[in-house]
Design a protein around this motif. Structure first.
Motif, PDB file in Angstrom:
ATOM      1  N   LEU A 379       0.777  -1.342   0.518  1.00 37.40           N
ATOM      2  CA  LEU A 379      -0.172  -0.181   0.006  1.00 37.40           C
ATOM      3  C   LEU A 379       1.295   1.228   0.068  1.00 37.40           C
ATOM      4  CD1 LEU A 379      -2.959  -1.265   2.735  1.00 37.40           C
ATOM      5  CD2 LEU A 379      -3.292  -1.186   0.131  1.00 37.40           C
ATOM      6  N   LEU A 453      -2.707  -5.243  -5.070  1.00 32.62           N
ATOM      7  CA  LEU A 453      -3.771  -4.680  -4.170  1.00 32.62           C
ATOM      8  C   LEU A 453      -3.945  -6.223  -4.509  1.00 32.62           C
ATOM      9  CD1 LEU A 453      -4.781  -1.149  -5.546  1.00 32.62           C
ATOM     10  CD2 LEU A 453      -3.791  -2.042  -3.134  1.00 32.62           C
ATOM     11  N   SER A 457      -5.659  -7.743  -1.204  1.00 32.04           N
ATOM     12  CA  SER A 457      -7.129  -7.933  -0.152  1.00 32.04           C
ATOM     13  C   SER A 457      -6.908  -9.458  -0.634  1.00 32.04           C
ATOM     14  CB  SER A 457      -7.655  -7.294  -1.707  1.00 32.04           C
ATOM     15  OG  SER A 457      -7.161  -8.555  -2.739  1.00 32.04           O
ATOM     16  N   ILE A 467     -10.766  -4.082   3.323  1.00 30.13           N
ATOM     17  CA  ILE A 467      -9.923  -3.214   3.034  1.00 30.13           C
ATOM     18  C   ILE A 467     -11.108  -2.483   2.520  1.00 30.13           C
ATOM     19  CG2 ILE A 467      -9.574  -4.290   1.124  1.00 30.13           C
ATOM     20  CD1 ILE A 467      -6.823  -3.129   1.120  1.00 30.13           C
ATOM     21  N   VAL A 469     -11.569   1.655   0.005  1.00 29.57           N
ATOM     22  CA  VAL A 469     -11.102   2.582  -0.936  1.00 29.57           C
ATOM     23  C   VAL A 469     -11.012   3.598  -0.813  1.00 29.57           C
ATOM     24  CG1 VAL A 469     -11.245   1.433  -2.561  1.00 29.57           C
ATOM     25  CG2 VAL A 469      -9.291   3.724  -2.472  1.00 29.57           C
ATOM     26  N   SER A 471     -11.412   7.319  -2.717  1.00 28.35           N
ATOM     27  CA  SER A 471     -10.591   8.170  -4.026  1.00 28.35           C
ATOM     28  C   SER A 471     -10.865   8.932  -4.229  1.00 28.35           C
ATOM     29  CB  SER A 471      -9.419   7.543  -4.619  1.00 28.35           C
ATOM     30  OG  SER A 471      -8.745   8.125  -5.439  1.00 28.35           O
ATOM     31  N   SER A 477      -6.086   8.835  -2.494  1.00 29.86           N
ATOM     32  CA  SER A 477      -6.924   8.112  -2.743  1.00 29.86           C
ATOM     33  C   SER A 477      -6.093   7.896  -1.289  1.00 29.86           C
ATOM     34  CB  SER A 477      -6.477   6.979  -3.525  1.00 29.86           C
ATOM     35  OG  SER A 477      -6.228   7.152  -4.312  1.00 29.86           O
ATOM     36  N   PHE A 479      -6.404   4.576   1.274  1.00 28.00           N
ATOM     37  CA  PHE A 479      -6.793   2.689   2.128  1.00 28.00           C
ATOM     38  C   PHE A 479      -6.857   2.588   3.243  1.00 28.00           C
ATOM     39  CE2 PHE A 479      -6.138   1.061  -2.311  1.00 28.00           C
ATOM     40  CZ  PHE A 479      -6.561   1.862  -3.391  1.00 28.00           C
TER      41      PHE A 479
END
Lengths: 632, 351
Positions: A379, A453, A457, A467, A469, A471, A477, A479
């Protein structure tokens, strides 16, 4: 609800309704029949018995020439009344005589009879009538005839309540019989259903469970020729096909695993040599052009290594061969590792990386540190990659869990936010898919395989976390991962680290390097000699045994795949040696294999630690010193 | 061919067809073309006696059609002595007699005495005898009890209905208390029957029987004497009675007596043993009429003539009766016959 209970729940009301309906219909028909019969009986009683008695009197008067003699007629009318009284006693029916002319009651076996209702009967010039009537608020069945000579309307009545008594008893019996029949019927149906359906379904279930457990095809547990047997046959056929498919899949899986293991080893082994040689070359005097080429070489090989690692990791995750190993780590260590690895990268992009944690300094996190670090590195790496002239913030926090499950008392929440290019809203979910980036231009501009990613995940999912996100294009973004975690209290690790750091890396170790690949051997030897250690080479396990018997070593670096004798066999023999100075020598495995199961095997035969190729210099040094300090 | 009686009873049609089946005929065992001589001793000139005799003879001829019968009839005029004398003469005549028949008590008693007197004479002792119109064979001495066989070669059927039956019927008819003068003499049957009535009467609180006794006269002009004696007695007792009753005996069958009493004292006769008297005006009666008496006696005679010893045939009561009622008398007395009584009377309803 079990099928047995469902059957009962459905059968009982259905049976009850059916039987009760039939009983009610029977009761109704019986009642109607009874009424008709009673009317018929009353007609007989009235028209044959009552009428004959009255006629006998009149005929007697007539034969005797006394017809019209008032005294005799009056007395004989009274005799009729007396005989009706007797008739009432014998038949339990009531008799009433109404003077048709005056419409008055001149006789009744029921003195309290309100006879007015009789006057409402429309005879319509008939000589006989019958039906139902209400007298004194009670329903009666009646029959009547007109005796012309005395102008009498003679009625016989019977209470419907009395008539209905036997069928009331019948009704009560029917109710009881209905309930009993329902219960008995339900039990019988349940027993029959249980025998012919449920028990056989249970056999099918057991067979299915056995198949599920053993993955071996099942035989047909049923007999007979019916739909269930057809189902059992179909299941048997299906189990055979599934067994074949499983065998094929397992074979394919095994083939894939072997392929990956082979590829992993065959790629990573020369890659180890490539990276190692490039780094060694980088440590020599190079002109600018050479330096540029070497940097490119190093970067390309590192990228290739990362790609291979990603593919292998994803493969391991998807095949379920990735096992978690939980250990304690201090949040500060995580932050430190991030800073160490990524501060420079961020600066290279003119971005600022800040890491912070509001977790109590005395708290340690108990989790799979390797995977946790992998998640955070992915990340943070992505954030830095997609942010130029921006800000990357890493924040750790700990929140108590609402429900304690699996002993996870807290949620470890890590937030990685950047002010980078952002992700289009309609691509938000797709970024977690394999080989997918925000858009195709991302791959061209920023590179990458699109697996990072996806791996993140899946690792988060493996750690039972989530998780999310958020953005915005050209804004950035964020996370956020949330992973269930247990905590322990301990001393501030930095004091321990400092204490550790006070532990001097040992110098001048005599290291036996068992490696058949010349390039890898050269890379490792040069790396270690740069740190003042003495390296003795052996090309295979047999030469290693000879060397060990000849002199004492501080530690052995043992490659796995070697001709003549591989590292596993050599380790076994070393551990089996009678001289404890030899048999207890620390052995570190060197392998390009990525699978944990293989690493477990290496550990099981006696290796104390494993270094995976391509070898990271710092990791190798740290592992050597850790093992020597612990086992030497 | 059988001639119907002048006063037909309801039995006429039924009984003529019924009676032959009641007793087994012995004609199949006895050859036809027999001749029988039957000596009949009547007690007195009373319609019931004479008519019973006629009915008897007619029925016997009917029962034994191929038999020639010779009936010799004598009348004792109510005298026991005459009855004995007539019987002795007959027996002494050595005329062949197959059967001796006594009608009513006096004649029957003469037969009994004759049989007892000739106990040593076996031929006479064996002579079969039969009685009719005897109300109380037990008191006459013919038998120890009804239903038993006689100790002499005699049998018969008593025609008198039990006092209990008569009183039961009367009790159904009468709704208010009634004082009844029971008129009887020392004539045996009257004496016996009256005693029975008085003995039974206590059970019926509505009925009060007051004995009115007169001395029975026999011999010449006995009927007229007896009538007057009865009238005198009734006249004397008239204020104390509401009606009178004549028990079975000569007076009960005296058809002239009723009219005479009515003319003299106008007291209703509540009961009669004779349907003719009911027809005249007695309120009601329960009796065996001459047809029943004659026909039942003829059946017994047939048995005897066909060889059954008379002594072996039990003396019984008649099981067939008629009820006779008089409507006019009932209406005059404000009496309504219950329908049961009316239906019993059937064809014997007089007005």
């Amino acid at each position: 609800m079990r099928l047995t209970n469902k059957l009962l729940v459905f059968f009982i009301p259905i049976l009850f309704i059916t039987i009760a309906g039939l009983s009610s219909f029977s009761y109704y028909m019986s009642q109607q029949n009874l009424l008709r019969q009673e009317v018929r009986l009353l007609n007989i009683v009235n028209n044959q018995i009552s009428k004959s008695k009255i006629k006998a009197k009149v005929n007697l008067l007539s034969r005797s020439g006394l017809k019209g003699v008032d005294s005799f007629e009056s007395v004989y009318q009274q005799e009729v009344f007396v005989e009706f009284n007797t008739l009432k006693s014998n038949t339990n029916k009531s008799f009433h005589i109404i003077d048709k002319n005056t419409q008055t009651l001149i006789y009744s076996t029921n003195k309290d009879m309100n006879y007015q209702a009789f006057n409402q009967i429309d005879w319509q010039d008939l000589q006989e009538v019958s039906g139902t009537i209400t007298l004194n608020n009670e329903s009666f069945v009646y029959s009547g005839f007109h005796f012309v000579y005395w102008d009498w309307q003679v009625y016989v009545t019977e209470s419907l309540t009395v008539i209905s008594q036997p069928i009331e008893t019948l009704r009560n019996i029917s109710i009881i019989a209905t309930i009993c029949a329902t219960v008995i019927g339900s039990i019988l149906i349940w027993l029959v259903t249980k025998r012919i359906i449920i028990n056989r379904v249970t056999l099918l279930k057991d067979a299915t469970q056995q198949f599920s457990k053993t993955k071996k095809h099942i035989s047909n547990p049923l007999s007979g020729r019916d739909e269930l047997n057809d189902l059992a046959e179909a299941m048997r056929s299906m189990s055979i096909e599934i067994e074949d498919s499983i065998d094929k899949i397992e074979a394919a899986n095994q083939a894939k695993t072997e392929f990956l293991a082979t590829i992993s080893h065959e790629i990573r082994t020369p890659l180890n040599g490539l990276i190692g040689s490039a780094k060694l070359l980088n440590n020599t005097n190079l002109d600018d052009t050479q330096d540029t080429y070497v940097q490119a070489l190093i970067k390309s090989s590192q990228t290739l290594s990362a790609v291979i690692n990603d593919v292998l990791d994803l493969s391991k995750i998807e095949s379920g061969k990735l096992t978690l190993e939980r250990t304690l780590i201090h949040p500060a260590e995580l932050i430190n590792s991030i800073e160490v690895v990524f501060l420079k990268s961020a600066l290279d992009n003119n971005s600022q990386l800040t890491c912070e944690s509001n977790i109590d300094n005395q708290l340690y996190l108990y989790s799979d540190v390797v995977r946790l670090r992998q998640i955070l590195f992915n990340l943070v790496g992505n954030a830095i990659k997609f942010t130029s002239n921006g800000q990357i913030n890493v924040h750790f926090s700990l929140t108590p869990r609402a429900v304690d499950t699996d002993l996870a008392t807290h949620e470890f929440v890590a937030s990685i936010s950047d002010t980078g290019v952002g992700i289009e809203e309609n691509r938000m979910d797709a970024v977690f898919e394999s080989f997918t980036q925000s858009d195709n231009s991302t791959t061209r501009k920023y590179g990458g395989t699109g697996l990072g990613l996806t791996i993140v995940s899946k690792l988060v999912e493996l750690l039972q976390g989530v998780i999310k996100v958020t953005s915005q294009i050209n804004v950035g973004s964020t996370f956020v991962i949330s992973i269930p975690i247990t905590i322990e209290y301990g001393e501030d690790p930095y004091t321990e680290k400092q204490a550790e750091s006070n532990l001097q890396y040992k110098e001048n170790l005599l290291i036996l390097l068992v490696e058949d690949n010349e390039i890898n051997a050269m890379v490792a030897k040069d790396m270690l000699e740069n740190y003042g250690h003495t390296i003795i080479l052996a090309n295979n396990g047999s030469e290693a045994l000879t060397a060990i018997n000849a002199q004492h070593f501080d530690v052995v670096l043992m490659d796995i795949h070697m001709p003549v004798m591989d590292g596993i066999e050599a380790t076994k023999q070393i551990r089996a040696m009678s001289d404890p100075n030899i048999s207890s020598i620390p052995i570190i495995g060197l392998t390009a294999e990525a699978f944990e199961a293989r690493h477990q095997l290496f550990m099981a035969v006696g290796m104390q630690s494993i270094i995976t190729k391509p070898i990271d210099e710092a990791a190798m040094l740290a592992t050597i010193h850790q093992v020597v300090n612990k086992y030497a | 061919m059988l001639q119907p009686l002048a006063q037909a009873s309801y039995l006429e049609e039924e009984q003529y067809t019924m009676l032959p089946t009641k007793f087994p005929t012995m004609q199949t065992t006895m050859p036809d073309n027999k001749q029988f001589t039957i000596y009949v001793l009547e007690t007195m000139e009373v319609a019931l006696i004479q008519q019973s005799n006629i009915s008897y003879q007619t029925k016997l001829r009917e029962l034994m059609p191929n038999t020639e019968f010779t009936f010799i009839t004598d009348n004792a005029q109510g005298s026991s002595e005459l009855a004995s004398e007539l019987l002795t003469q007959r027996m002494a005549s050595n005329l062949h007699t197959d059967l001796y028949v006594g009608i009513a008590t006096v004649a029957t008693k003469a037969l009994l005495n004759s049989s007892l007197q000739n106990a040593d004479n076996k031929s006479n002792q064996a002579m079969p005898m039969q009685f009719m119109v005897v109300s109380d064979p037990v008191s006459v001495g013919l038998v120890s009890a009804i239903g038993h066989m006689s100790h002499i070669n005699m049998t018969g059927i008593t025609h008198v209905v039990a006092a209990k039956t008569k009183l039961q019927l009367l009790d159904q008819i009468i709704k208010t208390p009634l004082r009844i003068g029971l008129v009887y003499s020392d004539y045996p049957s009257e004496l016996t029957a009256s005693a029975s009535i008085l003995a039974e009467a206590d059970v019926y609180p509505k009925l009060t029987f007051i004995p009115i006794v007169y001395e029975f006269a026999s011999g010449d002009n006995a009927l007229a004497i007896n009538r007057q004696r009865i009238i005198d007695k009734l006249a004397a007792m008239a204020p104390q009675i509401d009606a009178y009753w004549l028990p079975p005996g000569p007076a009960a069958h005296d058809l002239v007596l009723y009219d005479t009493i009515q003319d003299a004292v106008a007291i209703p006769q509540i009961f009669s043993e004779d349907a003719n008297v009911v027809k005249q005006g007695a309120l009601f009666g329960v009796m065996c009429d001459e047809n029943i008496i004659g026909q039942s006696a003829a059946l017994v005679a047939k048995k005897i003539l066909q060889g059954t010893p008379a002594q072996s045939i039990p003396i019984t009561e008649s099981d067939t009766f008629i009820v006779a009622i008089n409507i006019n008398t009932a209406l005059a007395m404000n009496i309504v016959f219950p329908s049961t009584v009316l239906s019993l009377a059937d064809k014997h309803i007089y007005r």
